[in-house]
Design an enzyme around this catalytic site. Sequence first.
Site, PDB file in Angstrom:
ATOM      1  N   LEU A   1      51.477  34.801  33.968  1.00  0.00           N
ATOM      2  CA  LEU A   1      51.318  33.473  34.570  1.00  0.00           C
ATOM      3  C   LEU A   1      52.536  32.586  34.342  1.00  0.00           C
ATOM      4  O   LEU A   1      53.245  32.718  33.348  1.00  0.00           O
ATOM      5  CB  LEU A   1      50.067  32.772  34.039  1.00  0.00           C
ATOM      6  CG  LEU A   1      49.969  32.359  32.571  1.00  0.00           C
ATOM      7  CD1 LEU A   1      50.640  31.030  32.296  1.00  0.00           C
ATOM      8  CD2 LEU A   1      48.507  32.261  32.165  1.00  0.00           C
TER       9      LEU A   1
ATOM     10  N   CYS B   1      59.314  30.697  27.260  1.00  0.00           N
ATOM     11  CA  CYS B   1      59.222  32.150  27.501  1.00  0.00           C
ATOM     12  C   CYS B   1      60.569  32.821  27.745  1.00  0.00           C
ATOM     13  O   CYS B   1      61.038  33.592  26.917  1.00  0.00           O
ATOM     14  CB  CYS B   1      58.283  32.422  28.665  1.00  0.00           C
ATOM     15  SG  CYS B   1      56.636  31.765  28.346  1.00  0.00           S
TER      16      CYS B   1
ATOM     17  N   LYS C   1      63.341  32.636  24.797  1.00  0.00           N
ATOM     18  CA  LYS C   1      62.990  33.333  23.546  1.00  0.00           C
ATOM     19  C   LYS C   1      62.691  34.815  23.801  1.00  0.00           C
ATOM     20  O   LYS C   1      62.938  35.655  22.933  1.00  0.00           O
ATOM     21  CB  LYS C   1      61.844  32.646  22.805  1.00  0.00           C
ATOM     22  CG  LYS C   1      60.482  32.724  23.461  1.00  0.00           C
ATOM     23  CD  LYS C   1      59.483  33.550  22.683  1.00  0.00           C
ATOM     24  CE  LYS C   1      58.127  33.508  23.365  1.00  0.00           C
ATOM     25  NZ  LYS C   1      57.304  34.649  23.240  1.00  0.00           N
TER      26      LYS C   1
HETATM   27  C1  UGA Z   1      57.918  32.778  33.043  1.00  0.00           C
HETATM   28  C2  UGA Z   1      57.640  33.933  34.024  1.00  0.00           C
HETATM   29  O1  UGA Z   1      58.011  33.542  35.348  1.00  0.00           O
HETATM   30  C3  UGA Z   1      56.160  34.323  34.010  1.00  0.00           C
HETATM   31  O2  UGA Z   1      55.940  35.447  34.851  1.00  0.00           O
HETATM   32  C4  UGA Z   1      55.774  34.681  32.569  1.00  0.00           C
HETATM   33  O3  UGA Z   1      54.381  34.989  32.488  1.00  0.00           O
HETATM   34  C5  UGA Z   1      56.066  33.493  31.654  1.00  0.00           C
HETATM   35  O4  UGA Z   1      57.473  33.164  31.740  1.00  0.00           O
HETATM   36  C6  UGA Z   1      55.711  33.913  30.256  1.00  0.00           C
HETATM   37  O5  UGA Z   1      56.331  34.837  29.734  1.00  0.00           O
HETATM   38  O6  UGA Z   1      54.715  33.397  29.727  1.00  0.00           O
HETATM   39  P1  UGA Z   1      57.539  30.120  33.145  1.00  0.00           P
HETATM   40  O7  UGA Z   1      58.393  30.086  31.919  1.00  0.00           O
HETATM   41  O8  UGA Z   1      56.257  29.375  33.159  1.00  0.00           O
HETATM   42  O9  UGA Z   1      57.167  31.656  33.511  1.00  0.00           O
HETATM   43  O10 UGA Z   1      58.386  29.531  34.353  1.00  0.00           O
HETATM   44  P2  UGA Z   1      59.348  30.116  35.495  1.00  0.00           P
HETATM   45  O11 UGA Z   1      58.805  29.718  36.789  1.00  0.00           O
HETATM   46  O12 UGA Z   1      59.650  31.551  35.264  1.00  0.00           O
HETATM   47  O13 UGA Z   1      60.675  29.271  35.227  1.00  0.00           O
HETATM   48  C7  UGA Z   1      61.442  29.452  34.041  1.00  0.00           C
HETATM   49  C8  UGA Z   1      62.697  28.629  34.087  1.00  0.00           C
HETATM   50  O14 UGA Z   1      63.596  29.156  35.054  1.00  0.00           O
HETATM   51  C9  UGA Z   1      62.498  27.159  34.468  1.00  0.00           C
HETATM   52  O15 UGA Z   1      63.302  26.360  33.623  1.00  0.00           O
HETATM   53  C10 UGA Z   1      62.968  27.093  35.911  1.00  0.00           C
HETATM   54  O16 UGA Z   1      63.439  25.824  36.254  1.00  0.00           O
HETATM   55  C11 UGA Z   1      64.081  28.118  35.897  1.00  0.00           C
HETATM   56  N1  UGA Z   1      64.388  28.710  37.216  1.00  0.00           N
HETATM   57  C12 UGA Z   1      63.452  29.426  37.882  1.00  0.00           C
HETATM   58  C13 UGA Z   1      65.657  28.556  37.746  1.00  0.00           C
HETATM   59  O17 UGA Z   1      66.537  27.918  37.151  1.00  0.00           O
HETATM   60  N2  UGA Z   1      65.951  29.125  38.954  1.00  0.00           N
HETATM   61  C14 UGA Z   1      65.019  29.846  39.646  1.00  0.00           C
HETATM   62  O18 UGA Z   1      65.366  30.339  40.745  1.00  0.00           O
HETATM   63  C15 UGA Z   1      63.745  29.998  39.099  1.00  0.00           C
END
Ligand code: UGA
Length: 438
Positions: free
Chosen positions: A152, A262, A265
Site C-alpha cells: 500500500l 519506506c 530506509k
Molecule cells: C511506497 C511504495 O510505493 C508502496 O508500494 C509500498 O507499500 C510502501 O512504500 C511501503 O513500503 O510501505 P509510499 O512511501 O507511501 O509507498 O509512497 P510512494 O507513492 O511510493 O512515494 C514515495 C516517494 O517518492 C514520495 O516522496 C513521492 O513524492 C516520491 N515520488 C514518487 C517521486 O518523487 N516521483 C515519482 O514519480 C513517484
Amino acid sequence: MKISVIGLGYLGSTHAVAMAQLGHNVIGIDPDDSRVQALAAGTLPFFEPGLEDALRQAISSGNLSFQTDHDDLSAVSDIHFICVGTPQISGQQSADTSYVFAAASQLAAVLRPSSLVVGKSTVPVGTARNLITNMRKATGFTPKLCWNPEFLREGTALADSMSPDRIVIGSDDLEYNQALKSCYQKMIDQGIPVLELDLETTELVKVSANAFLATKISFINAMAEIAEASGADAVRLAEAIGLDNRIGKSFLRTGIGFGGGCLPKDIRGFIARADELGVGESLAFLKEVDQINLRRRQRIVSLATEELGQVSNKKITMLGISFKPDSDDLRDSPALEIALRLQALGGIVTVHDPVSLEALEKKSSGLISESDLLAALKDADLVILGTEWADYKKLDPEAVSSLPRVKTIIDGRNVLSVEAWQKAGWRIIAPGRNIVND
Ligand code: UGA
C-alpha cells in the site's frame, strides 16, 4: 474469520480496517494505550483519506475492536498478522527488526498450534526463518508461518489494501497458505493474482519492489541533473521515454526526490543486508540511487540561494511539508529537509500545508506554521512548492500575484503550468528544466 492484527501504525491500522471490511472479526493490538484508546474512539493517529470513516464504520459494525495486549479472545484467532514497524536503526543503514521479534515472542506466549502467523512487516531477507526458530523454541512446536508483504501507498492506503495488484504469500508449506487465501477470498474473487512462493523470495519481493521504484525515480532525477547541465528539459524527457511501454510513465516524475518512511530506509536496509550476505556489490548501485535522491534536496537549496542572493532574513514560503500529498507523514520528507536547511542559512521559513502543520508542531522545528495559504504567501521573497497537494496545483497565479514581495516560485514537483505562472508575471524555476524567464 477471527483475526488479530499486531502493531497499529500505518500498516496495521489500515490492515485491521481492511480485514474488518472483508467481514472478519478483527482485534487490533498495540502496547501504546493512547493509540488504542484513540482508535477505539474512531480516531486515526495519522491522516489518511477515507480511512477514518472506514474505521468508524468497522467499529460500529462490531467487526473491529482494539486492545493493548493478547487475551483469551485474541489468542484463539485463526490468523495473527504481525504489522509492526522496521525503522532504520539510528546512525546505521540497517532495518531494526527488534519490534518484529518482540511481537513474535509475545505472541508465542499465547499461540495455539492451529493458528496461522502472518508477517506483513517489511523485513530483511532471512528474518522469517529466524522468527520460526525463535517461536519454535518458545512454544515447543513449529508455528505455521507465512510472509505476506503489503504494497500500500500512503494517501491511497485502504484502496491499495483492498485492491492490490497482487497478493504474494511465502511459506514453507502450501497448506499454511490455505487459511490466508480464505481470509482474502473476496479479493481473490475479484481476480487479484496470488503468487505462492518460498519465504526468502517473498521477503525479497517487497524490498526489491521498493528498490526498483526508488531506482526509477533516481534515474529520472539523474537525467534532471544532465538536463540542467545541458539545456534540456527532464519533464519532457520523462514524458517521451515513459510512452515506451517497456519503460512506463509511473514513478518517472522528476523533482525534489523521494522520501517517507519506506523507500529511503528500505533501500538502505537492503544495501546493509546485501553486505551481510557477502554480495554488497550487487546493490552498490542503490547507494548511488540514495545519493542522487539526496542531491536533489541540495539542488533546491542552491536554486533558492541563487535566487535570493543571500538567504539570511529573507522570507521563504514552503508550500507543502509532508513527503507526499494526501499524507501528514514527515518522515524523511524532502520538503521538510529543504525548509530546515534554508532556515539554517538564516532564512525565515514559513510553512503552509493542508494537513501536516499539527505533525510539524510536534517536531519543534522552529519553522513558522501558517494555516492560511494567502497569509503564507504574503510578503514572501521566494515561494517553494515542496509537496504537490491539489490545493497548490489549482492555485490561480494571477489571483495571488499581489501577495508576495518577489514573485518567484520554485516548483519542486514540476506540477505547475509554466505558461500560466509566467503570464501572471511570476518567475518560475523548476529542477531539471531550463525555464527561460524574461
Ligand atoms: C511506497 C511504495 O510505493 C508502496 O508500494 C509500498 O507499500 C510502501 O512504500 C511501503 O513500503 O510501505 P509510499 O512511501 O507511501 O509507498 O509512497 P510512494 O507513492 O511510493 O512515494 C514515495 C516517494 O517518492 C514520495 O516522496 C513521492 O513524492 C516520491 N515520488 C514518487 C517521486 O518523487 N516521483 C515519482 O514519480 C513517484
